[in-house]
Each structure stands twice: as C-alpha cells, then as structure tokens.
Design a protein around this motif. Structure first.
Motif, PDB file in Angstrom:
ATOM      1  N   CYS A  56       0.834  -1.191   0.000  1.00  0.00           N
ATOM      2  CA  CYS A  56       0.000   0.000   0.000  1.00  0.00           C
ATOM      3  C   CYS A  56       0.875   1.250   0.000  1.00  0.00           C
ATOM      4  O   CYS A  56       0.631   2.195  -0.755  1.00  0.00           O
ATOM      5  N   ALA A  57       1.894   1.268   0.853  1.00  0.00           N
ATOM      6  CA  ALA A  57       2.799   2.426   0.920  1.00  0.00           C
ATOM      7  C   ALA A  57       3.481   2.646  -0.435  1.00  0.00           C
ATOM      8  O   ALA A  57       3.645   3.787  -0.881  1.00  0.00           O
ATOM      9  N   GLU A  58       3.851   1.544  -1.106  1.00  0.00           N
ATOM     10  CA  GLU A  58       4.468   1.636  -2.430  1.00  0.00           C
ATOM     11  C   GLU A  58       3.495   2.224  -3.454  1.00  0.00           C
ATOM     12  O   GLU A  58       3.866   3.073  -4.265  1.00  0.00           O
ATOM     13  N   LEU A  59       2.252   1.784  -3.397  1.00  0.00           N
ATOM     14  CA  LEU A  59       1.224   2.302  -4.302  1.00  0.00           C
ATOM     15  C   LEU A  59       1.075   3.816  -4.141  1.00  0.00           C
ATOM     16  O   LEU A  59       0.898   4.547  -5.117  1.00  0.00           O
ATOM     17  N   LEU A  60       1.174   4.290  -2.917  1.00  0.00           N
ATOM     18  CA  LEU A  60       1.024   5.722  -2.649  1.00  0.00           C
ATOM     19  C   LEU A  60       2.139   6.552  -3.281  1.00  0.00           C
ATOM     20  O   LEU A  60       1.969   7.757  -3.485  1.00  0.00           O
ATOM     21  N   GLN A  61       3.266   5.919  -3.597  1.00  0.00           N
ATOM     22  CA  GLN A  61       4.378   6.634  -4.241  1.00  0.00           C
ATOM     23  C   GLN A  61       4.087   6.920  -5.713  1.00  0.00           C
ATOM     24  O   GLN A  61       4.677   7.821  -6.296  1.00  0.00           O
ATOM     25  N   ASP A  62       3.206   6.129  -6.329  1.00  0.00           N
ATOM     26  CA  ASP A  62       2.883   6.291  -7.744  1.00  0.00           C
ATOM     27  C   ASP A  62       2.058   7.544  -7.978  1.00  0.00           C
ATOM     28  O   ASP A  62       1.346   8.015  -7.080  1.00  0.00           O
ATOM     29  N   GLU A  63       2.128   8.042  -9.217  1.00  0.00           N
ATOM     30  CA  GLU A  63       1.256   9.144  -9.597  1.00  0.00           C
ATOM     31  C   GLU A  63      -0.187   8.655  -9.484  1.00  0.00           C
ATOM     32  O   GLU A  63      -0.497   7.528  -9.894  1.00  0.00           O
ATOM     33  N   ASN A  64      -1.039   9.448  -8.909  1.00  0.00           N
ATOM     34  CA  ASN A  64      -2.445   9.076  -8.669  1.00  0.00           C
ATOM     35  C   ASN A  64      -2.575   7.863  -7.753  1.00  0.00           C
ATOM     36  O   ASN A  64      -3.595   7.177  -7.781  1.00  0.00           O
ATOM     37  N   GLY A  65      -1.549   7.588  -6.955  1.00  0.00           N
ATOM     38  CA  GLY A  65      -1.559   6.425  -6.071  1.00  0.00           C
ATOM     39  C   GLY A  65      -2.691   6.442  -5.068  1.00  0.00           C
ATOM     40  O   GLY A  65      -3.319   5.411  -4.819  1.00  0.00           O
ATOM     41  N   LEU A  66      -2.966   7.614  -4.492  1.00  0.00           N
ATOM     42  CA  LEU A  66      -4.042   7.711  -3.503  1.00  0.00           C
ATOM     43  C   LEU A  66      -5.387   7.377  -4.147  1.00  0.00           C
ATOM     44  O   LEU A  66      -6.159   6.585  -3.600  1.00  0.00           O
ATOM     45  N   ASP A  67      -5.653   7.956  -5.312  1.00  0.00           N
ATOM     46  CA  ASP A  67      -6.918   7.670  -5.993  1.00  0.00           C
ATOM     47  C   ASP A  67      -7.012   6.194  -6.377  1.00  0.00           C
ATOM     48  O   ASP A  67      -8.074   5.577  -6.236  1.00  0.00           O
ATOM     49  N   ARG A  68      -5.909   5.619  -6.832  1.00  0.00           N
ATOM     50  CA  ARG A  68      -5.902   4.204  -7.199  1.00  0.00           C
ATOM     51  C   ARG A  68      -6.148   3.333  -5.974  1.00  0.00           C
ATOM     52  O   ARG A  68      -6.879   2.331  -6.047  1.00  0.00           O
ATOM     53  N   ALA A  69      -5.547   3.701  -4.845  1.00  0.00           N
ATOM     54  CA  ALA A  69      -5.764   2.936  -3.608  1.00  0.00           C
ATOM     55  C   ALA A  69      -7.219   3.034  -3.169  1.00  0.00           C
ATOM     56  O   ALA A  69      -7.834   2.021  -2.812  1.00  0.00           O
ATOM     57  N   LEU A  70      -7.795   4.241  -3.199  1.00  0.00           N
ATOM     58  CA  LEU A  70      -9.197   4.414  -2.806  1.00  0.00           C
ATOM     59  C   LEU A  70     -10.128   3.639  -3.739  1.00  0.00           C
ATOM     60  O   LEU A  70     -11.104   3.035  -3.283  1.00  0.00           O
ATOM     61  N   ASP A  71      -9.824   3.648  -5.033  1.00  0.00           N
ATOM     62  CA  ASP A  71     -10.630   2.882  -5.990  1.00  0.00           C
ATOM     63  C   ASP A  71     -10.542   1.380  -5.708  1.00  0.00           C
ATOM     64  O   ASP A  71     -11.553   0.671  -5.768  1.00  0.00           O
ATOM     65  N   ALA A  72      -9.339   0.895  -5.396  1.00  0.00           N
ATOM     66  CA  ALA A  72      -9.150  -0.528  -5.099  1.00  0.00           C
ATOM     67  C   ALA A  72      -9.908  -0.916  -3.832  1.00  0.00           C
ATOM     68  O   ALA A  72     -10.528  -1.987  -3.771  1.00  0.00           O
ATOM     69  N   ILE A  73      -9.865  -0.045  -2.822  1.00  0.00           N
ATOM     70  CA  ILE A  73     -10.583  -0.291  -1.569  1.00  0.00           C
ATOM     71  C   ILE A  73     -12.080  -0.385  -1.843  1.00  0.00           C
ATOM     72  O   ILE A  73     -12.742  -1.336  -1.430  1.00  0.00           O
ATOM     73  N   LYS A  74     -12.606   0.585  -2.561  1.00  0.00           N
ATOM     74  CA  LYS A  74     -14.042   0.623  -2.863  1.00  0.00           C
ATOM     75  C   LYS A  74     -14.472  -0.622  -3.645  1.00  0.00           C
ATOM     76  O   LYS A  74     -15.500  -1.229  -3.364  1.00  0.00           O
ATOM     77  N   ALA A  75     -13.647  -1.029  -4.618  1.00  0.00           N
ATOM     78  CA  ALA A  75     -13.980  -2.191  -5.450  1.00  0.00           C
ATOM     79  C   ALA A  75     -13.967  -3.489  -4.643  1.00  0.00           C
ATOM     80  O   ALA A  75     -14.737  -4.407  -4.926  1.00  0.00           O
ATOM     81  N   ALA A  76     -13.107  -3.552  -3.624  1.00  0.00           N
ATOM     82  CA  ALA A  76     -12.953  -4.792  -2.860  1.00  0.00           C
ATOM     83  C   ALA A  76     -13.991  -4.970  -1.756  1.00  0.00           C
ATOM     84  O   ALA A  76     -14.235  -6.092  -1.314  1.00  0.00           O
ATOM     85  N   LEU A  77     -14.579  -3.862  -1.317  1.00  0.00           N
ATOM     86  CA  LEU A  77     -15.468  -3.940  -0.156  1.00  0.00           C
ATOM     87  C   LEU A  77     -16.926  -4.101  -0.550  1.00  0.00           C
ATOM     88  O   LEU A  77     -17.433  -3.329  -1.365  1.00  0.00           O
ATOM     89  N   PRO A  78     -17.615  -5.065   0.059  1.00  0.00           N
ATOM     90  CA  PRO A  78     -19.068  -5.092  -0.103  1.00  0.00           C
ATOM     91  C   PRO A  78     -19.649  -3.882   0.637  1.00  0.00           C
ATOM     92  O   PRO A  78     -19.018  -3.375   1.574  1.00  0.00           O
ATOM     93  N   PRO A  79     -20.820  -3.412   0.241  1.00  0.00           N
ATOM     94  CA  PRO A  79     -21.405  -2.250   0.916  1.00  0.00           C
ATOM     95  C   PRO A  79     -21.469  -2.400   2.442  1.00  0.00           C
ATOM     96  O   PRO A  79     -21.295  -1.425   3.172  1.00  0.00           O
ATOM     97  N   SER A  80     -21.649  -3.611   2.914  1.00  0.00           N
ATOM     98  CA  SER A  80     -21.768  -3.849   4.359  1.00  0.00           C
ATOM     99  C   SER A  80     -20.465  -3.562   5.108  1.00  0.00           C
ATOM    100  O   SER A  80     -20.489  -3.401   6.329  1.00  0.00           O
TER     101      SER A  80
END
Length: 135
Positions: A56-80
């Motif tokens: 995760c920390a490595e992903l944050l180093q990438d350009e748009n890393g925060l947005d990519r991490a948030l998108d990955a989190i949202k995609a992985a989580l069921p609404p519950s």
C-alpha cells in the motif's frame, strides 16, 4: 490489481496512518490490534500484514496512487463493510493525540469514495473519539 476485503481494510488503515507523511508507532500498533481484534479478520494470516502495508505504501508513491488505492478499496469492499472501513480509518486517525489537516482531508475523501452518509460518518467519528479519549 484486485485486492480482497481484508487487504482493503488494511489499505484503509495504512492510508490513514500515512496521511500526514508520518506513520507513528502508535498508529502501526493500532493497525495490528485492529487486525487481531475485528471479526472480519478471522482467518487472516497476520504474518502477511507487513507485506500488505508495504504494498500500500508503495502504491502511494505512484502518480495518482491515492486515488488508485481508494478505488481498489471501494472495489474490494461489499457495501456492508464500507462503514467498517471508515470506522477503522477513524480509529487510526484517533490513535495519536491530534488529528492533522491531512487526516481530516483523507477522511473526507474516504467518506465520499465509500459513500458514507454524513450523519453515519459523524456517529462513527464520535465513537472513535470516545474510544480513544484519555481524560
């Protein structure tokens, strides 16, 4: 890359811990406690926690890393589990005494990304403050 729900929750906590560019021992310790404590982490291999946090920390180093991490989190989580993700983020933010402007901004971004209603978010935030109060 797709991540699972447990990894998504860990990413949420790592993002929060890294928000002010300073991951404290208190925050890292809290991540471990949460992983050990919450039912959603049942069966999780605790030995993989440092690797996942590092990814995760490595992903944050990438350009748009925060947005990519948030998108990955949202995609992985069921609404519950979106409220659970917001709750663990609040707990990490509250783990050290003061919440920084960066952490407040990230909480706002998480609320939006995870589609947490404002009143629900306020209740979750209040619960975190109450759990982490020292006086």
């Amino acid at each position: 890359a797709m991540i699972d729900k447990q990894t998504a929750l860990i990413y949420t906590m790592v993002l929060m811990s890294a928000a002010d560019r300073h991951m404290t021992d208190s925050e890292l310790g809290h991540i471990g406690l949460i992983v050990n404590d919450l039912p959603v982490f049942e069966g999780f291999d605790y030995e993989t926690l440092p690797r996942i946090a590092g990814e995760c920390a490595e992903l944050l180093q990438d350009e748009n890393g925060l947005d990519r991490a948030l998108d990955a989190i949202k995609a992985a989580l069921p609404p519950s589990l979106c409220e659970t993700a917001y709750a663990v983020a609040c707990d990490i933010a509250a783990a050290d005494a003061a919440i920084s402007q960066e952490e407040l901004r990230l909480l706002e971004m998480m609320r939006d990304h995870l589609e947490i209603e404002r009143l629900v978010a306020a209740a979750i935030e209040r619960g975190s403050r109450a759990r982490h109060a020292t006086a």
